[in-house]
Design an enzyme around this catalytic site. Sequence first.
Site, PDB file in Angstrom:
ATOM      1  N   CYS A   1       4.084  28.681 107.002  1.00 46.59           N
ATOM      2  CA  CYS A   1       4.937  28.288 108.138  1.00 46.59           C
ATOM      3  C   CYS A   1       4.435  28.862 109.460  1.00 46.59           C
ATOM      4  CB  CYS A   1       6.362  28.715 107.874  1.00 46.59           C
ATOM      5  SG  CYS A   1       6.930  28.211 106.247  1.00 46.59           S
TER       6      CYS A   1
ATOM      7  N   HIS B   1      10.129  28.248 114.156  1.00 50.61           N
ATOM      8  CA  HIS B   1       9.927  27.546 112.891  1.00 50.61           C
ATOM      9  C   HIS B   1      11.292  27.140 112.345  1.00 50.61           C
ATOM     10  CE1 HIS B   1       9.037  26.559 108.857  1.00 50.61           C
ATOM     11  NE2 HIS B   1       9.406  27.722 108.333  1.00 50.61           N
TER      12      HIS B   1
ATOM     13  N   ASN C   1      12.911  22.012 106.200  1.00 56.10           N
ATOM     14  CA  ASN C   1      11.849  22.977 106.505  1.00 56.10           C
ATOM     15  C   ASN C   1      10.511  22.348 106.115  1.00 56.10           C
ATOM     16  OD1 ASN C   1       9.908  25.022 106.278  1.00 56.10           O
ATOM     17  ND2 ASN C   1      11.374  26.549 105.575  1.00 56.10           N
TER      18      ASN C   1
HETATM   19  C1  LIG Z   1      18.167  30.228 100.430  1.00 54.21           C
HETATM   20  C2  LIG Z   1      19.413  30.692 101.158  1.00 54.21           C
HETATM   21  C3  LIG Z   1      20.017  29.548 101.966  1.00 54.21           C
HETATM   22  C4  LIG Z   1      20.438  31.145 100.124  1.00 54.21           C
HETATM   23  O1  LIG Z   1      21.561  31.649 100.784  1.00 54.21           O
HETATM   24  P1  LIG Z   1      22.149  33.050 100.374  1.00 54.21           P
HETATM   25  O2  LIG Z   1      23.345  33.249 101.200  1.00 54.21           O
HETATM   26  O3  LIG Z   1      21.058  34.063 100.447  1.00 54.21           O
HETATM   27  O4  LIG Z   1      22.541  32.740  98.870  1.00 54.21           O
HETATM   28  P2  LIG Z   1      22.509  33.700  97.620  1.00 54.21           P
HETATM   29  O5  LIG Z   1      21.270  33.436  96.846  1.00 54.21           O
HETATM   30  O6  LIG Z   1      22.834  35.113  98.027  1.00 54.21           O
HETATM   31  O7  LIG Z   1      23.726  33.133  96.844  1.00 54.21           O
HETATM   32  C5  LIG Z   1      25.065  33.207  97.387  1.00 54.21           C
HETATM   33  C6  LIG Z   1      25.991  32.409  96.504  1.00 54.21           C
HETATM   34  O8  LIG Z   1      25.669  31.004  96.641  1.00 54.21           O
HETATM   35  C7  LIG Z   1      25.369  30.454  95.351  1.00 54.21           C
HETATM   36  N1  LIG Z   1      24.305  29.487  95.528  1.00 54.21           N
HETATM   37  C8  LIG Z   1      22.954  29.709  95.529  1.00 54.21           C
HETATM   38  N2  LIG Z   1      22.314  28.556  95.733  1.00 54.21           N
HETATM   39  C9  LIG Z   1      23.245  27.610  95.869  1.00 54.21           C
HETATM   40  C10 LIG Z   1      23.186  26.236  96.121  1.00 54.21           C
HETATM   41  N3  LIG Z   1      22.043  25.585  96.287  1.00 54.21           N
HETATM   42  N4  LIG Z   1      24.364  25.557  96.232  1.00 54.21           N
HETATM   43  C11 LIG Z   1      25.543  26.182  96.093  1.00 54.21           C
HETATM   44  N5  LIG Z   1      25.648  27.500  95.855  1.00 54.21           N
HETATM   45  C12 LIG Z   1      24.517  28.192  95.746  1.00 54.21           C
HETATM   46  C13 LIG Z   1      24.957  31.625  94.497  1.00 54.21           C
HETATM   47  O9  LIG Z   1      25.173  31.344  93.155  1.00 54.21           O
HETATM   48  C14 LIG Z   1      25.852  32.713  95.017  1.00 54.21           C
HETATM   49  O10 LIG Z   1      27.134  32.559  94.454  1.00 54.21           O
HETATM   50  P3  LIG Z   1      28.046  33.840  94.088  1.00 54.21           P
HETATM   51  O11 LIG Z   1      28.301  34.528  95.408  1.00 54.21           O
HETATM   52  O12 LIG Z   1      29.251  33.238  93.479  1.00 54.21           O
HETATM   53  O13 LIG Z   1      27.214  34.662  93.162  1.00 54.21           O
HETATM   54  C15 LIG Z   1      19.106  31.878 102.114  1.00 54.21           C
HETATM   55  O14 LIG Z   1      18.792  33.026 101.380  1.00 54.21           O
HETATM   56  C16 LIG Z   1      17.991  31.580 103.046  1.00 54.21           C
HETATM   57  O15 LIG Z   1      18.061  30.668 103.841  1.00 54.21           O
HETATM   58  N6  LIG Z   1      16.932  32.381 103.024  1.00 54.21           N
HETATM   59  C17 LIG Z   1      15.802  32.142 103.855  1.00 54.21           C
HETATM   60  C18 LIG Z   1      15.024  31.057 103.249  1.00 54.21           C
HETATM   61  C19 LIG Z   1      14.056  30.477 104.187  1.00 54.21           C
HETATM   62  O16 LIG Z   1      14.329  30.265 105.324  1.00 54.21           O
HETATM   63  N7  LIG Z   1      12.889  30.215 103.658  1.00 54.21           N
HETATM   64  C20 LIG Z   1      11.861  29.639 104.379  1.00 54.21           C
HETATM   65  C21 LIG Z   1      11.055  30.698 104.970  1.00 54.21           C
HETATM   66  S1  LIG Z   1       9.693  30.014 105.675  1.00 54.21           S
END
Ligand SMILES: CC(C)(COP(=O)(O)OP(=O)(O)OC[C@H]1O[C@@H](n2cnc3c(N)ncnc32)[C@H](O)[C@@H]1OP(=O)(O)O)[C@@H](O)C(=O)NCCC(=O)NCCS
Length: 342
Positions: free
Chosen positions: A123, A267, A298
């Site tokens: 990215c 980004h 993304n």
């Molecule tokens: C991926 C991302 C959106 C996940 O969000 P998060 O808040 O970290 O989510 P978590 O993995 O902590 O999970 C939180 C809850 O959502 C749930 N969950 C995870 N993925 C899910 C989905 N796709 N749909 C619904 N619920 C989901 C989990 O089970 C968890 O539930 P719980 O609280 O009951 O255990 C976030 O971490 C993110 O955006 N990270 C950066 C990623 C990014 O930008 N990558 C590119 C970099 S170049």
Amino acid sequence: MSPTIKPVTGARFSRIHGVGGYRPTRVIPNSEVLNWIDSSDEWIRTRSGIAERRWAGPEETVAEMSVQAAGKAIAMAGIRPEQIGGVIVATVSHLKQTPAIATEIAQRLGCGTAPAFDISAACAGFGYGLGLADGMVRGGSAEYVLVIGVERLSDLTDVTDRSTAFIFGDGAGAAVVGPSETPGIGKVVWGSDGSQAEVISQTQAWDTAFAKPDAVNGAGEETKWPALRMEGQTVFRWAVYDMAKVAEQALEAAGITADQLGAFIPHQANMRIIDAMVKKLDLPPNVPVARDIAETGNTSAASIPLAMERMLERGEAKSGDLALIIGFGAGLVYAAAVVTLP
Ligand SMILES: CC(C)(COP(=O)(O)OP(=O)(O)OC[C@H]1O[C@@H](n2cnc3c(N)ncnc32)[C@H](O)[C@@H]1OP(=O)(O)O)[C@@H](O)C(=O)NCCC(=O)NCCS
């Protein structure tokens, strides 16, 4: 007297002369993602800001999307393809390792015998390409350099992985970098942190994935197509805390303050990351912020030039404005700079 090598002279300064993008025709709304993973439209929108993304069809190859995007950038720059003296293609999703896809793209665009090569900086790929292009133009090895960020991340997406299935999209964005009377690309603040290489990575190397089952995986085990996996929360924290500092360094290196910006084009990783960065940078509310992720997802190396083109098209920013760009991702790698919009 020992002979001396004739010095090479390049342009005093460089700038972006044109930008162009290509978005695949197939739109994947969140409702379609829900066929693959247990989630909801509301969860995806609030956690990532994504409403839909575009996925490439069989004809929309890495080369085809690049040629379309670059054609627009060259037309905007008002130059002929044969004036291009370098073609840099940033991608992590061109699945044929050799040769570099850049040579085919250069040939199809009519860039003559311009040096053409691929770079892998995820990215941050567009920012890395911009840094190289700026150096090439000022160093005298090329008059104009084409920088393309292009991805078909759908080819590396495991649609059953809840943490990535909704994030990635496909597309291409390109920019023509060339000589300028005044500085149009500020110091590129770039770097890497290999200690976090596993935070975003391909699930397995191709040799492991396609090794003879009885040699590596044990007889009978199914070959699994590699995909991208990431530790979402670790990436999130790194992006918000460390990358805001990198963005500040780019502003400082360019001698520009946030209130002098005509656009912030980070980004398009996640809308919450964008919002948190805006806050950390204390960006004045009148500075327009790229939020292309809502419709594009993304697209890794393609996201900044795609968002830049869209902001210019929609009149959210205008030619001559200063924009702060910052890319960050798998490596981990990052690159930020202040640029003058074409
Ligand atoms: C991926 C991302 C959106 C996940 O969000 P998060 O808040 O970290 O989510 P978590 O993995 O902590 O999970 C939180 C809850 O959502 C749930 N969950 C995870 N993925 C899910 C989905 N796709 N749909 C619904 N619920 C989901 C989990 O089970 C968890 O539930 P719980 O609280 O009951 O255990 C976030 O971490 C993110 O955006 N990270 C950066 C990623 C990014 O930008 N990558 C590119 C970099 S170049």
